[in-house]
Design a protein around this motif. Sequence first.
Motif, PDB file in Angstrom:
ATOM      1  N   VAL A 221       7.004  19.967  -9.060  1.00  0.00           N
ATOM      2  CA  VAL A 221       7.636  21.067  -8.325  1.00  0.00           C
ATOM      3  C   VAL A 221       8.579  21.883  -9.197  1.00  0.00           C
ATOM      4  O   VAL A 221       8.690  23.104  -9.032  1.00  0.00           O
ATOM      5  CB  VAL A 221       8.344  20.526  -7.057  1.00  0.00           C
ATOM      6  CG1 VAL A 221       9.433  19.521  -7.406  1.00  0.00           C
ATOM      7  CG2 VAL A 221       8.917  21.663  -6.201  1.00  0.00           C
TER       8      VAL A 221
ATOM      9  N   ALA B 184      -1.070  20.414  -6.364  1.00  0.00           N
ATOM     10  CA  ALA B 184       0.317  20.529  -6.811  1.00  0.00           C
ATOM     11  C   ALA B 184       0.803  21.973  -6.795  1.00  0.00           C
ATOM     12  O   ALA B 184       1.927  22.261  -6.393  1.00  0.00           O
ATOM     13  CB  ALA B 184       0.446  19.953  -8.219  1.00  0.00           C
TER      14      ALA B 184
ATOM     15  N   ILE C 280       2.767  24.409  -3.140  1.00  0.00           N
ATOM     16  CA  ILE C 280       4.023  25.146  -3.335  1.00  0.00           C
ATOM     17  C   ILE C 280       3.822  26.637  -3.080  1.00  0.00           C
ATOM     18  O   ILE C 280       4.651  27.292  -2.432  1.00  0.00           O
ATOM     19  CB  ILE C 280       4.593  24.886  -4.742  1.00  0.00           C
ATOM     20  CG1 ILE C 280       4.875  23.386  -4.892  1.00  0.00           C
ATOM     21  CG2 ILE C 280       5.867  25.695  -4.983  1.00  0.00           C
ATOM     22  CD1 ILE C 280       5.226  22.959  -6.291  1.00  0.00           C
TER      23      ILE C 280
ATOM     24  N   LYS D  36      14.263  23.629  -2.398  1.00  0.00           N
ATOM     25  CA  LYS D  36      14.023  22.202  -2.180  1.00  0.00           C
ATOM     26  C   LYS D  36      15.256  21.556  -1.536  1.00  0.00           C
ATOM     27  O   LYS D  36      15.151  20.767  -0.601  1.00  0.00           O
ATOM     28  CB  LYS D  36      13.669  21.516  -3.503  1.00  0.00           C
ATOM     29  CG  LYS D  36      13.289  20.056  -3.331  1.00  0.00           C
ATOM     30  CD  LYS D  36      12.271  19.623  -4.361  1.00  0.00           C
ATOM     31  CE  LYS D  36      12.109  18.100  -4.372  1.00  0.00           C
ATOM     32  NZ  LYS D  36      11.864  17.528  -3.046  1.00  0.00           N
TER      33      LYS D  36
ATOM     34  N   ASP E  83       7.432  18.263  -1.621  1.00  0.00           N
ATOM     35  CA  ASP E  83       6.374  17.937  -2.570  1.00  0.00           C
ATOM     36  C   ASP E  83       5.931  16.493  -2.379  1.00  0.00           C
ATOM     37  O   ASP E  83       6.545  15.721  -1.651  1.00  0.00           O
ATOM     38  CB  ASP E  83       6.807  18.211  -4.015  1.00  0.00           C
ATOM     39  CG  ASP E  83       7.999  17.371  -4.436  1.00  0.00           C
ATOM     40  OD1 ASP E  83       8.798  16.986  -3.564  1.00  0.00           O
ATOM     41  OD2 ASP E  83       8.135  17.085  -5.638  1.00  0.00           O
TER      42      ASP E  83
ATOM     43  N   GLY F 292      -1.205  16.506  -3.640  1.00  0.00           N
ATOM     44  CA  GLY F 292       0.005  16.901  -4.363  1.00  0.00           C
ATOM     45  C   GLY F 292      -0.156  16.673  -5.855  1.00  0.00           C
ATOM     46  O   GLY F 292      -1.264  16.669  -6.397  1.00  0.00           O
ATOM     47  N   LYS F 293       0.978  16.459  -6.510  1.00  0.00           N
ATOM     48  CA  LYS F 293       1.006  16.355  -7.967  1.00  0.00           C
ATOM     49  C   LYS F 293       0.372  15.043  -8.436  1.00  0.00           C
ATOM     50  O   LYS F 293       0.745  13.971  -7.975  1.00  0.00           O
ATOM     51  CB  LYS F 293       2.469  16.405  -8.435  1.00  0.00           C
ATOM     52  CG  LYS F 293       2.640  16.286  -9.931  1.00  0.00           C
ATOM     53  CD  LYS F 293       2.026  17.466 -10.642  1.00  0.00           C
ATOM     54  CE  LYS F 293       1.920  17.263 -12.136  1.00  0.00           C
ATOM     55  NZ  LYS F 293       1.149  18.375 -12.750  1.00  0.00           N
TER      56      LYS F 293
END
Lengths: 318, 318
Positions: A113, A145, A149, A280, A287, A312-313
Motif C-alpha cells: 500500500v 494489490a 487501492i 489509511k 489493504d 491483495g498484495k
Amino acid sequence: MLAPGDLQLTEAAVPSPGDGQALARVKYLSIDPTMRVWMVVDTYLPVVAIGEVMRCVGFAEVVESRHKDFKKGDKVMGLTGLQDYTLIDGSEKRGFHKVPPVPFVSDTAFLGVFGGNGLTAYFGMMEIAKPQKGETLVVSAAAGATGSIAGQIGKIHGCRVVGIAGSDEKCKWITEELGFDAAINYKHPDWKEKLAAATPKGIDINYENVGGEIMQEVLKRMNLFGRVVLCGLISGYTKEDPGLVSLGLILVKRLKVQGFIILDFASRFMEAATQLGKWKMFGKLKDRETIVEGLEKAPDAINMLFTGANIGKLIVKI
Amino acid sequence: MLAPGDLQLTEAAVPSPGDGQALARVKYLSIDPTMRVWMVVDTYLPVVAIGEVMRCVGFAEVVESRHKDFKKGDKVMGLTGLQDYTLIDGSEKRGFHKVPPVPFVSDTAFLGVFGGNGLTAYFGMMEIAKPQKGETLVVSAAAGATGSIAGQIGKIHGCRVVGIAGSDEKCKWITEELGFDAAINYKHPDWKEKLAAATPKGIDINYENVGGEIMQEVLKRMNLFGRVVLCGLISGYTKEDPGLVSLGLILVKRLKVQGFIILDFASRFMEAATQLGKWKMFGKLKDRETIVEGLEKAPDAINMLFTGANIGKLIVKI
C-alpha cells in the motif's frame, strides 16, 4: 505462467561487502506481474539475462556495511533480486534507499500500500484518471494489490466503483470490506450482462490491469470522452502480443488511453505516500496481504498472479 | 471493400419541395473511409439501414426552394446522400448549410482541404498532437485527403515529417510536392527498415489513419511519452474488430492515444477554415483531387479508398 526451469534455485557463498558496499539480508519479496514481463522483453528496464539473478523488489535489513549511507540494522528497499542476501553497491542502479521507521506501519506495507502498488494506484488515478464525483470507475484485477487501492481512491473521490475479479471471495472482499459499489466475477458466464447492469450510466474511467477480452468488454460500455488508465495487461503477459484490443471503440468514443510507469513519478513519491498514509490512518484505505513462506516458493508465488490465487498484495517471506 | 450489391442504383421521381423544404441538385460527393463504417455499425451516427439512401457528404446547388434560409442558386453542403437530388427539410439532421462564395476557392475544396478532411487534420494536429519544433511526426495513409494535410501542418510547425503510403507515386508526391522529409511505401518488403532509417530519433507523434500492422510497426519506434492521434483505422474497416493493436507498447512507452471525431469541434470550424485558408494562400498547404465522374461510379470510388487507387481527396462528380 512460468514453465518449469524458467527459474532455477542455485547456491552461492554469501558475499562479503567490499569498500563502499553493504550486505543486506532479504526479508520480504514483492511479487508483481511486471516480473513476468521483465523475463521476456526489454521494457523500461532491460530484459533479465539468462543466468542473472531474477529481478525483484525486496525489503531487506543491512547486516554488514562498508557503505557510507547504510549501517548495520538499517531497513532498506530496492531491487534486491530473488535471493537471500543482496549486495548494495554504490551504483544506485537498483534504487536502494533506507526505509524510515513509521509507527503502526508494518515492514510489508512498504512493498504494497505504501510501495509500488499504492504509488501506482495513486498516480494512475490522480494524474491520469482525475476522478470526478458521480463518475463511474471500473477497475480490473480489482482484488489485486494495485486495483484494490485504485478502486478505493475512486470511492474517496465520490465515484461509483465497480471491480472485476476472478472469484466470489474476491468480489465479496472488495464490496463488503473495501466499499466498492459492485463487483463482477468474470468467471461467471453472465458476467458481461452483470457488468452492464452494474454500470447503468456507462463507464467514465477504466483503470485497466488486464487487457484482452475483459478490457474489450469494458470499452464497449465506456462513455464518450472517457479515460483509460493503462496500468497493466496481465492477460497477455505470456503471449507474444500482450493486450490485443480493438482500437475502433477508442476512436469512435473519443477515449483517451494513457500508459504510465510509476518510475516517471519518482520525484513525487513522498507526496503520494503521505496522502496514502493519511487515508489509511483515517480508515479510508484498507489493504490485505497474501504471504508465501520460503524463497524456494517464489516461482509458485509468481504463478499465483496468473492463476488468480492471491488476494491483495502477494509477498514472499524469506 | 464493398461486395457487389451492397449498394444498388435505383430510380425515383425527383421530389417537389413542400413548405419549409428546398430541393438541391447534388454536384459533388465526398468519398470517405468512414462511409464503409457507417454501413456496418452504429458509431457517432446510426448505421445506415437497408433500403435507405447511402449517407454521404455532398456539395449541391439549390434549384427550387420553399425554405426560408435557402434560395435558388445557393450553394450548400451537408449529408446529401449518394443521389442526384436531395431534399433539404427543416430538421437540420443532415447539417445543411450555405457555402459562402470565396474568391479563388473551388467548390470541391469545400469537401477536402476546407471541408471534413482539412478540419480533421487541423484539430487532430492542433488539439491532440500539439506538434513542437524538432519532433518527428509519422502519418499513415499520408497521400490521402486527411493525411496529406496533417503532414503539412506538421511541417508548418517545424517537425520532421515521414509519410507512409502505398505506392511510389504517392511517396513522390508527398516528398517532392508537399515537402515531407521522407516517405515509406509499405508495399516494399523492406519498408520497416526504411521506416527505422527515416526516423533516426524515433517518433514523437503518430497521426494514425490505418491501424493494424502499419500502426504496430510505428508504435515500436515511438519515443517515450509520445502522442497517437487516432483518426482512422482503415485497415480494419471491413473486418469485425477494426484496428487490432497490441497495447503493450502503449503502456511501456507511456504513450497517450486519443480518439477524436471532427463533429466535436463544430463550434470552431470557422477558426480552422480561416487558418487553413491562410496557409493555402501562402503556399504552405497544397492539395490534390482524384475526381470520378458519374453517380453510378460511386461504389467503385468507395472501393478505390481500400485498394489505394486515389491520391488526395476522392470526389465523385455528378
